[in-house]
Design an enzyme around this catalytic site. Sequence first.
Site, short mmCIF file in Angstrom:
data_model
loop_
_atom_site.label_atom_id
_atom_site.label_comp_id
_atom_site.label_asym_id
_atom_site.label_seq_id
_atom_site.Cartn_x
_atom_site.Cartn_y
_atom_site.Cartn_z
CE LYS A 30 -38.20 -4.05 62.85
NZ LYS A 30 -38.32 -2.69 62.36
CD GLN A 77 -39.41 -1.17 59.10
OE1 GLN A 77 -39.79 -1.61 59.85
NE2 GLN A 77 -38.26 -0.98 58.63
CG ASP A 85 -39.81 1.95 66.12
OD1 ASP A 85 -38.92 1.16 66.34
OD2 ASP A 85 -40.39 2.13 64.93
#
Length: 294
Positions: free
Chosen positions: A51, A95, A118
């Site tokens: 990412k 994460q 997200d």
Amino acid sequence: MTQLIDGNQIAADIIAELTREVAALPAGDRPGVAFVRVGNDPASVSYVAKKQKSAEQIGIKSTLLLFPETITQAELLSELDKLNADPSIHGILVQAPLPKHVSETVVFNHVKPSKDVDGFSSANLGRLCQEDPNAFVACTPAGVVELLKRSGVETDGKHVVVVGRSLIVGKPAALLFLQKGLGGNATVTVAHSRTRDLGAITRQADILVAAIGKPGLITSLMVRDGAVVIDVGINRIADASKKTGFRLVGDVDFEGVAPKCAKITPVPGGVGPMTVAMLMKNTVKAHSLARRKA
């Protein structure tokens, strides 16, 4: 003849589009994203690195915050408060997985909705239900819909069967296919681990999305001729022939199912690259919305 949907190429196209969009912004006014990683889980380290690389390629400023697994939930929430208040940070990604003593639900909901790139927060899931165009949609299901759009697969009036009901993929995917407009207007069935006679359901699908996390669950007997199959599963299975000792497979028995399909995604190289691309797209979107409010 079966057509392979190339997620690598489609993701690369999106990255290129975003790179041009960011390059056109005024100097000193670029999107910023913060990656929060707790512990050193190998998969998490790899995912965050990918990412970061994509963000750098596009021109998005990225910040990596690393915390030990011993961090308390209160301490992590305090760190998120700082990021929520930082105007140079437009997107925040925490994460997963997090340590067992930290609630992922609490943490995801603590991220400011306008920075929740997200799309995991209750606020953004609710906005998705309301078909709010400013909602941030979870990146994997958003990537699935984008794959279909860019592959010329029409969803209007089609029967979409989603196998899996997670908050990260299954449920938001169903909502996306139900909404009005391009990529939606479908009749949607959600199946899961407790569904009786799963094959009878999946054989009805014009478009089948497998996202249940069980390698090879979907066999050729469970797919009708001419269906479009999107395999979201990423499962590691032992393989002594590989240096790593494992290989990646999806939730679909690719070799058996592919000959029956009009189109199908491979694993790897299908949905996976799209998740990262859509995260970057959400970050650029967050920056654009912030600029409008400024």
